[in-house]
Design a protein around this motif. Structure first.
Motif, short mmCIF file in Angstrom:
data_model
loop_
_atom_site.label_atom_id
_atom_site.label_comp_id
_atom_site.label_asym_id
_atom_site.label_seq_id
_atom_site.Cartn_x
_atom_site.Cartn_y
_atom_site.Cartn_z
N ILE A 36 0.24 6.61 -6.70
CA ILE A 36 -0.06 7.93 -6.14
C ILE A 36 -1.35 8.50 -6.75
O ILE A 36 -2.18 9.06 -6.04
N ILE A 37 -1.54 8.33 -8.04
CA ILE A 37 -2.77 8.80 -8.68
C ILE A 37 -3.96 7.97 -8.18
O ILE A 37 -5.06 8.48 -8.02
N GLY A 38 -3.71 6.69 -7.90
CA GLY A 38 -4.77 5.82 -7.41
C GLY A 38 -5.25 6.16 -6.02
O GLY A 38 -6.29 5.66 -5.58
N CYS A 39 -4.54 6.99 -5.29
CA CYS A 39 -4.98 7.40 -3.94
C CYS A 39 -6.29 8.19 -4.01
O CYS A 39 -7.14 8.05 -3.13
N ALA A 40 -6.46 9.02 -5.03
CA ALA A 40 -7.66 9.87 -5.12
C ALA A 40 -8.94 9.06 -5.22
O ALA A 40 -9.88 9.29 -4.45
N PRO A 41 -9.06 8.09 -6.12
CA PRO A 41 -10.30 7.31 -6.16
C PRO A 41 -10.55 6.53 -4.88
O PRO A 41 -11.70 6.33 -4.49
N VAL A 42 -9.48 6.09 -4.24
CA VAL A 42 -9.66 5.35 -3.00
C VAL A 42 -10.26 6.26 -1.94
O VAL A 42 -11.14 5.86 -1.18
N ILE A 43 -9.79 7.50 -1.87
CA ILE A 43 -10.31 8.46 -0.90
C ILE A 43 -11.80 8.72 -1.13
O ILE A 43 -12.58 8.83 -0.19
N TYR A 44 -12.22 8.79 -2.39
CA TYR A 44 -13.61 9.09 -2.71
C TYR A 44 -14.50 7.86 -2.74
O TYR A 44 -15.70 7.97 -2.99
#
Length: 74
Positions: free
Chosen positions: A36-44
């Protein structure tokens, strides 16, 4: 020696003890948080698809739910 190790490994997954179930639950929760935390870098990142984010988030939710069940130890 190897046979004894394989039997112990088999028993750890087929009929785990209460402590092992708790440990498996904690591990699943840790992996859930990482997804879930890894979603943020993927989005950016510059190249991603919405499907990538959805898969990562879905894996986090499934791991969270599995960890919740295993943490009960039953």
């Amino acid at each position: 020696m190897i046979r004894k190790l394989l039997k112990a490994l088999h028993n750890a997954f087929v009929s785990p003890t209460f402590k092992q179930m708790e440990a498996y639950g904690r591990y699943a929760h840790t992996l859930s948080a990482a997804c879930i935390i890894g979603c943020a870098p993927v989005i950016y990142s510059t190249s991603y698809t919405v499907f990538d984010v959805v898969k990562l988030f879905a894996a986090g939710v499934v791991l969270f739910l599995g960890g919740a069940v295993m943490s009960k130890g039953t």
